[in-house]
Design a protein around this motif. Structure first.
Motif, PDB file in Angstrom:
ATOM      1  N   SER A 156       0.824  -1.205   0.000  1.00  9.99           N
ATOM      2  CA  SER A 156       0.000   0.000   0.000  1.00  9.99           C
ATOM      3  C   SER A 156       0.862   1.261   0.000  1.00  9.99           C
ATOM      4  O   SER A 156       0.382   2.315  -0.385  1.00  9.99           O
ATOM      5  N   LEU A 157       2.131   1.165   0.426  1.00  9.49           N
ATOM      6  CA  LEU A 157       2.992   2.351   0.390  1.00  9.49           C
ATOM      7  C   LEU A 157       3.560   2.602  -1.002  1.00  9.49           C
ATOM      8  O   LEU A 157       3.648   3.731  -1.443  1.00  9.49           O
ATOM      9  N   GLY A 158       3.965   1.510  -1.677  1.00  9.29           N
ATOM     10  CA  GLY A 158       4.558   1.685  -2.999  1.00  9.29           C
ATOM     11  C   GLY A 158       5.933   2.327  -2.911  1.00  9.29           C
ATOM     12  O   GLY A 158       6.566   2.334  -1.851  1.00  9.29           O
ATOM     13  N   GLY A 159       6.406   2.898  -4.022  1.00  7.45           N
ATOM     14  CA  GLY A 159       7.720   3.541  -4.029  1.00  7.45           C
ATOM     15  C   GLY A 159       8.844   2.515  -4.010  1.00  7.45           C
ATOM     16  O   GLY A 159       8.662   1.358  -4.377  1.00  7.45           O
ATOM     17  N   HIS A 160       9.991   2.931  -3.549  1.00  6.76           N
ATOM     18  CA  HIS A 160      11.152   2.040  -3.472  1.00  6.76           C
ATOM     19  C   HIS A 160      10.874   0.936  -2.450  1.00  6.76           C
ATOM     20  O   HIS A 160      10.275   1.198  -1.398  1.00  6.76           O
ATOM     21  N   ALA A 200      12.626  -0.385  -0.292  1.00  5.66           N
ATOM     22  CA  ALA A 200      13.206  -0.152   1.026  1.00  5.66           C
ATOM     23  C   ALA A 200      12.281   0.656   1.923  1.00  5.66           C
ATOM     24  O   ALA A 200      12.203   0.416   3.127  1.00  5.66           O
ATOM     25  N   ILE A 201      11.518   1.608   1.321  1.00  7.28           N
ATOM     26  CA  ILE A 201      10.616   2.439   2.127  1.00  7.28           C
ATOM     27  C   ILE A 201       9.512   1.571   2.729  1.00  7.28           C
ATOM     28  O   ILE A 201       9.258   1.581   3.928  1.00  7.28           O
ATOM     29  N   GLY A 202       8.867   0.774   1.850  1.00  6.90           N
ATOM     30  CA  GLY A 202       7.795  -0.099   2.306  1.00  6.90           C
ATOM     31  C   GLY A 202       8.286  -1.074   3.355  1.00  6.90           C
ATOM     32  O   GLY A 202       7.637  -1.295   4.373  1.00  6.90           O
ATOM     33  N   PHE A 203       9.475  -1.623   3.119  1.00  8.12           N
ATOM     34  CA  PHE A 203       9.993  -2.624   4.046  1.00  8.12           C
ATOM     35  C   PHE A 203      10.291  -2.004   5.408  1.00  8.12           C
ATOM     36  O   PHE A 203       9.962  -2.569   6.452  1.00  8.12           O
ATOM     37  N   ALA A 204      10.910  -0.804   5.378  1.00  7.57           N
ATOM     38  CA  ALA A 204      11.234  -0.133   6.647  1.00  7.57           C
ATOM     39  C   ALA A 204       9.966   0.165   7.428  1.00  7.57           C
ATOM     40  O   ALA A 204       9.911  -0.022   8.654  1.00  7.57           O
ATOM     41  N   ALA A 205       8.921   0.607   6.715  1.00  9.74           N
ATOM     42  CA  ALA A 205       7.650   0.885   7.399  1.00  9.74           C
ATOM     43  C   ALA A 205       7.072  -0.388   7.989  1.00  9.74           C
ATOM     44  O   ALA A 205       6.611  -0.408   9.135  1.00  9.74           O
ATOM     45  N   ALA A 206       7.123  -1.481   7.203  1.00  3.60           N
ATOM     46  CA  ALA A 206       6.575  -2.759   7.670  1.00  3.60           C
ATOM     47  C   ALA A 206       7.309  -3.230   8.914  1.00  3.60           C
ATOM     48  O   ALA A 206       6.718  -3.796   9.835  1.00  3.60           O
ATOM     49  N   LEU A 207       8.602  -2.978   8.943  1.00  4.58           N
ATOM     50  CA  LEU A 207       9.433  -3.424  10.057  1.00  4.58           C
ATOM     51  C   LEU A 207       8.965  -2.815  11.376  1.00  4.58           C
ATOM     52  O   LEU A 207       9.137  -3.401  12.437  1.00  4.58           O
ATOM     53  N   ILE A 208       8.369  -1.612  11.294  1.00  7.34           N
ATOM     54  CA  ILE A 208       7.881  -0.962  12.513  1.00  7.34           C
ATOM     55  C   ILE A 208       6.391  -1.248  12.717  1.00  7.34           C
ATOM     56  O   ILE A 208       5.963  -1.654  13.788  1.00  7.34           O
ATOM     57  N   VAL A 209       5.597  -1.078  11.641  1.00 10.49           N
ATOM     58  CA  VAL A 209       4.137  -1.148  11.775  1.00 10.49           C
ATOM     59  C   VAL A 209       3.673  -2.559  12.147  1.00 10.49           C
ATOM     60  O   VAL A 209       2.883  -2.734  13.082  1.00 10.49           O
ATOM     61  N   ALA A 210       4.184  -3.590  11.434  1.00  9.16           N
ATOM     62  CA  ALA A 210       3.669  -4.951  11.628  1.00  9.16           C
ATOM     63  C   ALA A 210       3.862  -5.426  13.068  1.00  9.16           C
ATOM     64  O   ALA A 210       2.890  -5.856  13.702  1.00  9.16           O
ATOM     65  N   PRO A 211       5.077  -5.374  13.635  1.00  7.44           N
ATOM     66  CA  PRO A 211       5.219  -5.855  15.017  1.00  7.44           C
ATOM     67  C   PRO A 211       4.371  -5.069  16.009  1.00  7.44           C
ATOM     68  O   PRO A 211       3.790  -5.658  16.927  1.00  7.44           O
ATOM     69  N   VAL A 212       4.268  -3.744  15.820  1.00  4.79           N
ATOM     70  CA  VAL A 212       3.490  -2.948  16.771  1.00  4.79           C
ATOM     71  C   VAL A 212       2.015  -3.348  16.715  1.00  4.79           C
ATOM     72  O   VAL A 212       1.377  -3.591  17.749  1.00  4.79           O
ATOM     73  N   LEU A 213       1.480  -3.466  15.484  1.00  5.43           N
ATOM     74  CA  LEU A 213       0.071  -3.860  15.343  1.00  5.43           C
ATOM     75  C   LEU A 213      -0.182  -5.230  15.948  1.00  5.43           C
ATOM     76  O   LEU A 213      -1.133  -5.424  16.709  1.00  5.43           O
ATOM     77  N   VAL A 214       0.689  -6.190  15.610  1.00  8.22           N
ATOM     78  CA  VAL A 214       0.507  -7.552  16.123  1.00  8.22           C
ATOM     79  C   VAL A 214       0.609  -7.549  17.648  1.00  8.22           C
ATOM     80  O   VAL A 214      -0.180  -8.212  18.339  1.00  8.22           O
ATOM     81  N   GLY A 215       1.547  -6.773  18.183  1.00  8.61           N
ATOM     82  CA  GLY A 215       1.687  -6.681  19.636  1.00  8.61           C
ATOM     83  C   GLY A 215       0.416  -6.141  20.274  1.00  8.61           C
ATOM     84  O   GLY A 215      -0.033  -6.654  21.306  1.00  8.61           O
ATOM     85  N   PRO A 219      -6.176 -17.088  -0.176  1.00  3.93           N
ATOM     86  CA  PRO A 219      -5.332 -18.275  -0.054  1.00  3.93           C
ATOM     87  C   PRO A 219      -3.996 -18.192  -0.808  1.00  3.93           C
ATOM     88  O   PRO A 219      -3.257 -19.170  -0.829  1.00  3.93           O
ATOM     89  N   ASP A 220      -3.692 -17.038  -1.439  1.00  4.67           N
ATOM     90  CA  ASP A 220      -2.465 -16.980  -2.251  1.00  4.67           C
ATOM     91  C   ASP A 220      -1.247 -16.696  -1.393  1.00  4.67           C
ATOM     92  O   ASP A 220      -1.332 -16.079  -0.347  1.00  4.67           O
ATOM     93  N   ALA A 221      -0.082 -17.134  -1.887  1.00  5.28           N
ATOM     94  CA  ALA A 221       1.184 -16.754  -1.268  1.00  5.28           C
ATOM     95  C   ALA A 221       1.693 -15.533  -2.024  1.00  5.28           C
ATOM     96  O   ALA A 221       1.732 -15.536  -3.246  1.00  5.28           O
ATOM     97  N   ARG A 222       2.030 -14.470  -1.287  1.00  7.65           N
ATOM     98  CA  ARG A 222       2.467 -13.246  -1.958  1.00  7.65           C
ATOM     99  C   ARG A 222       3.835 -12.818  -1.458  1.00  7.65           C
ATOM    100  O   ARG A 222       4.115 -12.890  -0.269  1.00  7.65           O
ATOM    101  N   PRO A 223       4.676 -12.339  -2.368  1.00  8.42           N
ATOM    102  CA  PRO A 223       6.035 -11.962  -1.984  1.00  8.42           C
ATOM    103  C   PRO A 223       6.133 -10.508  -1.552  1.00  8.42           C
ATOM    104  O   PRO A 223       5.305  -9.682  -1.924  1.00  8.42           O
ATOM    105  N   VAL A 224       7.151 -10.209  -0.771  1.00  7.27           N
ATOM    106  CA  VAL A 224       7.519  -8.831  -0.463  1.00  7.27           C
ATOM    107  C   VAL A 224       8.927  -8.645  -1.007  1.00  7.27           C
ATOM    108  O   VAL A 224       9.784  -9.510  -0.813  1.00  7.27           O
ATOM    109  N   GLU A 225       9.152  -7.518  -1.692  1.00  8.72           N
ATOM    110  CA  GLU A 225      10.469  -7.330  -2.273  1.00  8.72           C
ATOM    111  C   GLU A 225      11.487  -6.967  -1.199  1.00  8.72           C
ATOM    112  O   GLU A 225      11.191  -6.130  -0.341  1.00  8.72           O
ATOM    113  N   PRO A 226      12.657  -7.569  -1.202  1.00  9.52           N
ATOM    114  CA  PRO A 226      13.674  -7.197  -0.216  1.00  9.52           C
ATOM    115  C   PRO A 226      14.178  -5.783  -0.489  1.00  9.52           C
ATOM    116  O   PRO A 226      14.189  -5.338  -1.642  1.00  9.52           O
TER     117      PRO A 226
END
Lengths: 314, 308
Positions: free
Chosen positions: B59-63, B65-80, B122-129
């Motif tokens: 949903s962020l798009g762009g490079h 690295a931006i999406g991944f960095a955001a996910a690194l913070i947002v996902a654990p906080v939400l799950v927590g 049910p699909d498996a979806r990738p995240v770009e490194p």
């Protein structure tokens, strides 16, 4: 009526009702009920350990699958006829539960649950590993010609219904008999207070081992019948899901009641049947019911009946 | 390829598994240690982390690295937060009774998994490194003129995989610091040692429990975010991490954090190496049986000193 007479009336009444239903039900529900009776027999096996002995197992699928594969593989690879094949399935469950009980009962509480989970997982993986013989996830079909027991074709709905009924009646009366005897009363004493039972001089380990073997063997018998009556054996019956389902049936129907497993299996079967018509994610129903039961009705239907109406319910 | 480079490749892959496994298992171990709760839904928190990472990154798009960095913070906080809410609404009401919480977390497992199936599909979806440069690795060979380096074909790794190992190490040191060097860690350890005494000294035990349950789930989610560029997000992906975490926590000694990390490295590495030489199924059979036998014959774990 004395309590003993009421108990007999209730359970034989249920069995008589099931016989009557065979002539009344439309084809779809007739087939469902045959399946439910076999699954309820599995739940009765589970209940002997969980409900009456107080040992929570998360790995009973291992026994169910042992019965199923003990029967199925001996038909497929050794050319057994149904009667010896069923015996082979039950014997497999007996041997496995004796070996498993001797090891796992050295632990207690949470450790026991995890050990059961791990052994069952190993069992599932072993079925996959020997895919050459078991055909792994895909499973194998038992042909119609291999499912004729003493001249009775078990693929016929009526014959199948009565075979399932015979198994269910045997398991129900067996469990009723067990818990009315000193052995069963000792199991309940162990459930209520293990230390006190030990102090009173009962051999707690031997009784628990007996309960594991009885429970595992009944579950294996259900697995063997399931494979034979419905003509299929597959690794999906050894997954965690098939260990969780009997827990759900027993919790819903009422742990530590004789008819609870049947009530639970009946309700859950139709609940999942309806839910799977609405969505692919029907296992969510299982989750919600489990959660609601632990939160609001830890006694289940049978427990509520006993508390409110029938105080004599065994 | 000869056996040497082959083994090196297997250990590199094993090290990535071990790094992610260590994060997930430390989360499970923390919850068990402090709260005495066996969280069967732990694998689903892992899966939720991966799915949320996909959601944030797309949903962020762009490079990438931006999406991944955001996910690194947002996902654990939400799950927590989700886990902490589950603790306050469900586990607290059960008074943390061991058997009933196991049944309740099984219920939670199916609910989280099936809601994900309904919404995410049910699909498996990738995240770009965020970065992914291939590194070829050298190997030493004894030639005619003494030792010489050469680059065997297929022996290599990526910068991302090395970063995963590094990041897991940093987080684990952080958790260790939190537990031993801060006030909140002190409070957690006090609750672990004696719940009632802690309460008598004015520690808000219920809030500590919610925090620990959230933190444990967040660690699993963090491990999942790190692994999702290698593995892909799928609604059933929580099953294996749950099982492996159980194995690690038990082998390392229930509730012992250092034991958990050592066991994670051991199990992750040997899983990688055994899988190369035998089949993955055999590796898992051996690991599960090992665990069952450890529990039966050495309930305090291989590294635990304290009797259970």
């Amino acid at each position: 009526m004395s309590d003993a007479a009421k108990i007999l009336a209730l359970h034989f009444g249920l069995l008589a009702l099931l016989v009557a239903l065979q002539f009344l039900l439309p084809a779809y529900h007739h087939g469902n009920l045959a399946r439910i009776m076999v699954l309820a027999s599995y739940a009765i096996g589970y209940n002997l350990l969980f409900g009456y002995t107080g040992l929570l197992s998360l790995g009973h699928a291992m026994f169910f699958a042992a019965g199923m594969y003990g029967m199925g593989l001996s038909v497929r690879h050794l050319g057994f006829t149904p009667a010896p094949a069923l015996l082979a399935g039950i014997a497999t469950g007996l041997a496995l539960s004796a070996a498993f009980g001797a090891l796992a009962l050295r632990t207690a509480g949470v450790a026991f649950m995890i050990v059961t989970l791990m052994f069952a997982q190993a069992g599932y993986l072993i079925i996959l590993y020997f895919g050459e013989y078991t055909r792994g996830d895909e499973g194998f079909v038992i042909q119609q010609s291999q499912r004729v027991l003493w001249g009775i074709d078990l693929t016929q709905p009526t014959a199948r219904y009565f075979a399932a009924f015979t198994l269910f009646a045997a398991c129900l009366l067996l469990s009723l008999q067990v818990i009315r005897r000193p052995f069963g009363k000792t199991l309940i004493a162990i459930r209520e207070n293990e230390d006190r039972a030990r102090m009173l001089g009962y051999d707690v380990f031997a009784h628990k081992l007996g309960a594991v073997i009885l429970s595992g063997t009944v579950s294996a018998a259900a697995g063997a019948f399931y494979g034979l009556l419905f003509g299929y054996a597959g690794a999906s019956f050894a997954t965690v899901q098939y260990s969780i389902l009997p827990l759900l049936w027993v919790l819903l129907g009422g742990a530590g009641t004789i008819i609870g497993p049947f009530i639970g299996a009946l309700f859950t079967f139709y609940l999942i049947d309806i839910a799977s018509g609405l969505t692919d994610a029907y296992m969510a129903v299982v989750g919600v019911v489990l959660l609601m039961l632990t939160l609001f009705a830890s006694q289940g239907i049978g427990g509520e009946l006993r508390a409110r109406v029938w105080s004599w319910l065994p | 390829m000869e056996i040497g480079p082959y083994l090196m490749l297997a250990s590199l892959e094993g090290a990535v598994t071990a790094a992610v496994l260590a994060l997930t298992a430390v989360g499970l171990s923390l919850v068990f240690g402090v709260m005495r709760v066996v969280n069967v839904a732990h694998g689903e928190f892992f899966m939720l982390g991966a799915v949320l990472a996909w959601w944030v990154a797309t949903s962020l798009g762009g490079h990438p690295a931006i999406g991944f960095a955001a996910a690194l913070i947002v996902a654990p906080v939400l799950v927590g937060l989700i886990a902490a809410a589950a603790d306050m609404t469900i586990l607290k009401r059960l008074e943390y009774d061991p058997e009933r919480t196991i049944v309740a977390t099984i219920g939670l497992l199916y609910i989280i998994q099936q809601i994900t199936l309904m919404t995410y599909g049910p699909d498996a979806r990738p995240v770009e490194p965020p970065f992914n440069t291939r590194l070829a690795l050298p190997w030493v060979e004894w030639g005619e003129s003494g030792p010489a380096l050469y680059w065997p074909w297929g022996l290599g790794t990526t910068t991302y995989k090395l970063a995963v190992i590094g990041a897991a190490g940093v987080v684990l040191v952080g958790v260790w610091g939190l537990m031993t060097r801060t006030r909140i860690g002190l409070v957690m350890r006090a609750t672990q040692l004696d719940r009632e005494m802690a309460q008598a000294f004015g520690i808000p035990v219920e809030r500590v429990y919610a925090l620990v349950f959230g933190l444990g789930a967040a660690l699993a989610a963090l491990g999942a975010v790190l692994v999702v560029p290698i593995q892909q997000a799928h609604y059933l992906m929580g099953h294996d991490p749950l099982l492996l975490s159980f194995i690690v926590v038990i082998v390392g000694g229930l509730g012992s954090l250092p034991g958990t990390v050592v066991a994670a490295v051991l199990i992750g590495m040997s899983d990688g190496i055994i899988s190369v030489f035998f089949t993955p199924t055999l590796a898992k059979i051996l690991a599960t049986l090992l665990v069952a036998l450890v529990l039966v014959f050495r309930p305090q774990g291989l590294f635990g000193a304290r009797p259970a």
